[in-house]
Scaffold this motif. Structure first.
Motif, PDB file in Angstrom:
ATOM      1  N   GLU A   1     -77.001  35.791 -36.523  1.00 25.75           N
ATOM      2  CA  GLU A   1     -77.348  37.214 -36.377  1.00 25.75           C
ATOM      3  C   GLU A   1     -78.497  37.592 -37.318  1.00 25.75           C
ATOM      4  OE1 GLU A   1     -73.908  39.684 -36.839  1.00 25.75           O
ATOM      5  OE2 GLU A   1     -72.855  38.685 -35.205  1.00 25.75           O
TER       6      GLU A   1
ATOM      7  N   LYS B   1     -81.715  36.090 -36.029  1.00 23.26           N
ATOM      8  CA  LYS B   1     -82.116  36.835 -34.828  1.00 23.26           C
ATOM      9  C   LYS B   1     -82.760  38.169 -35.213  1.00 23.26           C
ATOM     10  CE  LYS B   1     -80.315  38.429 -30.367  1.00 23.26           C
ATOM     11  NZ  LYS B   1     -81.136  39.588 -30.290  1.00 23.26           N
ATOM     12  N   LEU B   2     -82.192  38.860 -36.189  1.00 24.82           N
ATOM     13  CA  LEU B   2     -82.775  40.131 -36.650  1.00 24.82           C
ATOM     14  C   LEU B   2     -84.186  39.923 -37.221  1.00 24.82           C
ATOM     15  CD1 LEU B   2     -79.711  41.853 -38.356  1.00 24.82           C
ATOM     16  CD2 LEU B   2     -80.847  42.547 -36.247  1.00 24.82           C
TER      17      LEU B   2
ATOM     18  N   ASP C   1     -86.542  39.258 -34.298  1.00 24.78           N
ATOM     19  CA  ASP C   1     -86.796  40.504 -33.559  1.00 24.78           C
ATOM     20  C   ASP C   1     -87.785  41.393 -34.309  1.00 24.78           C
ATOM     21  OD1 ASP C   1     -85.152  39.737 -31.494  1.00 24.78           O
ATOM     22  OD2 ASP C   1     -83.410  40.906 -32.183  1.00 24.78           O
ATOM     23  N   LYS C   2     -87.622  41.479 -35.617  1.00 22.13           N
ATOM     24  CA  LYS C   2     -88.527  42.298 -36.424  1.00 22.13           C
ATOM     25  C   LYS C   2     -89.949  41.709 -36.377  1.00 22.13           C
ATOM     26  CE  LYS C   2     -88.712  44.777 -40.731  1.00 22.13           C
ATOM     27  NZ  LYS C   2     -88.002  45.126 -41.952  1.00 22.13           N
TER      28      LYS C   2
ATOM     29  N   ARG D   1     -91.269  39.887 -33.919  1.00 22.88           N
ATOM     30  CA  ARG D   1     -91.837  40.168 -32.589  1.00 22.88           C
ATOM     31  C   ARG D   1     -92.305  41.620 -32.485  1.00 22.88           C
ATOM     32  NH1 ARG D   1     -87.165  37.132 -30.862  1.00 22.88           N
ATOM     33  NH2 ARG D   1     -87.826  35.021 -30.362  1.00 22.88           N
ATOM     34  N   LYS D   2     -91.498  42.555 -32.988  1.00 22.32           N
ATOM     35  CA  LYS D   2     -91.871  43.976 -32.941  1.00 22.32           C
ATOM     36  C   LYS D   2     -93.134  44.251 -33.755  1.00 22.32           C
ATOM     37  CE  LYS D   2     -87.292  45.806 -31.987  1.00 22.32           C
ATOM     38  NZ  LYS D   2     -86.126  46.509 -32.521  1.00 22.32           N
TER      39      LYS D   2
ATOM     40  N   GLN E   1     -95.986  43.002 -31.659  1.00 24.28           N
ATOM     41  CA  GLN E   1     -96.184  43.891 -30.504  1.00 24.28           C
ATOM     42  C   GLN E   1     -96.861  45.192 -30.929  1.00 24.28           C
ATOM     43  OE1 GLN E   1     -92.302  44.251 -28.763  1.00 24.28           O
ATOM     44  NE2 GLN E   1     -92.506  42.380 -27.547  1.00 24.28           N
TER      45      GLN E   1
END
Length: 190
Positions: A116, A119-120, A123-124, A126-127, A130
């Motif tokens: 987890e 994964k966090l 995700d951060k 990738r954001k 982006q």
């Protein structure tokens, strides 16, 4: 000066030729060579002033252009040196999170928490990309396009529908503000 004899109204006289030329023309035209010379000198002075003015304008323009060229070269160099500043600043948060996750991984054996946490962090990451305009290319099950894809190999297609299409993606391709920055390395069906 040269003296010559000449006959005016039946009389012989000697006179200076240069004086004669001035007096003859002065009587004929009503002006003297001296007046014409003054007018020509005035025109020459005026032309010289205009030339000097144009030369001054040219030199000022040349200096202004040279200053502009130097200033833009300096700005361009500064821009190149700091172009990645925004991206790197946004990625520093991700680096901080990665370091915290690394410390937690060393303290715990719970695989679910580790998964987890990682994964966090991803995700951060990738954001953050982006937010800067980076977008991943979707390649799988799309027709092979030499403008976007780099074929690593071809394999037999599992069905007729997959011939000429991307079956697998070895490395993702990316866009930056809708401009391709990295080709996707793919496996194509034949």
């Amino acid at each position: 000066m040269e003296q010559k004899e000449f006959d005016i109204n039946g009389q012989k006289n000697t006179a200076d030729l240069s004086d004669m030329a001035f007096s003859t023309d002065e009587n004929a035209a009503g002006t003297s060579f001296l007046d014409e010379r003054v007018e020509e000198d005035g025109k020459i002075e005026k032309l010289e002033e205009e030339l000097a003015e144009q030369k001054d304008k040219y030199l000022r323009l040349l200096a202004e252009f040279d200053n502009f060229r130097r200033r833009t070269a300096k700005e361009n160099l500064e821009l190149r040196q700091t172009a990645a500043k925004d991206v790197i600043t946004s990625l520093l948060d991700v680096l901080d999170d990665s370091e915290r996750a690394e410390k937690q991984i060393q303290k715990t054996d719970d695989a679910t928490q580790i998964r987890e946490g990682v994964k966090l962090v991803f995700d951060k990451f990738r954001k953050a990309l982006q937010a800067k305009g980076v977008k991943a290319m979707e390649s799988i099950n799309t027709p092979f396009d030499v403008e976007k894809h780099e074929a690593i190999t071809e394999i037999a297609a599992p069905n007729e529908k997959m011939k000429g299409k991307v079956i697998d993606e070895v490395q993702k391709g990316y866009y930056l503000n809708d401009k391709l920055i990295r080709f996707a390395k793919v496996v194509v069906g034949k």
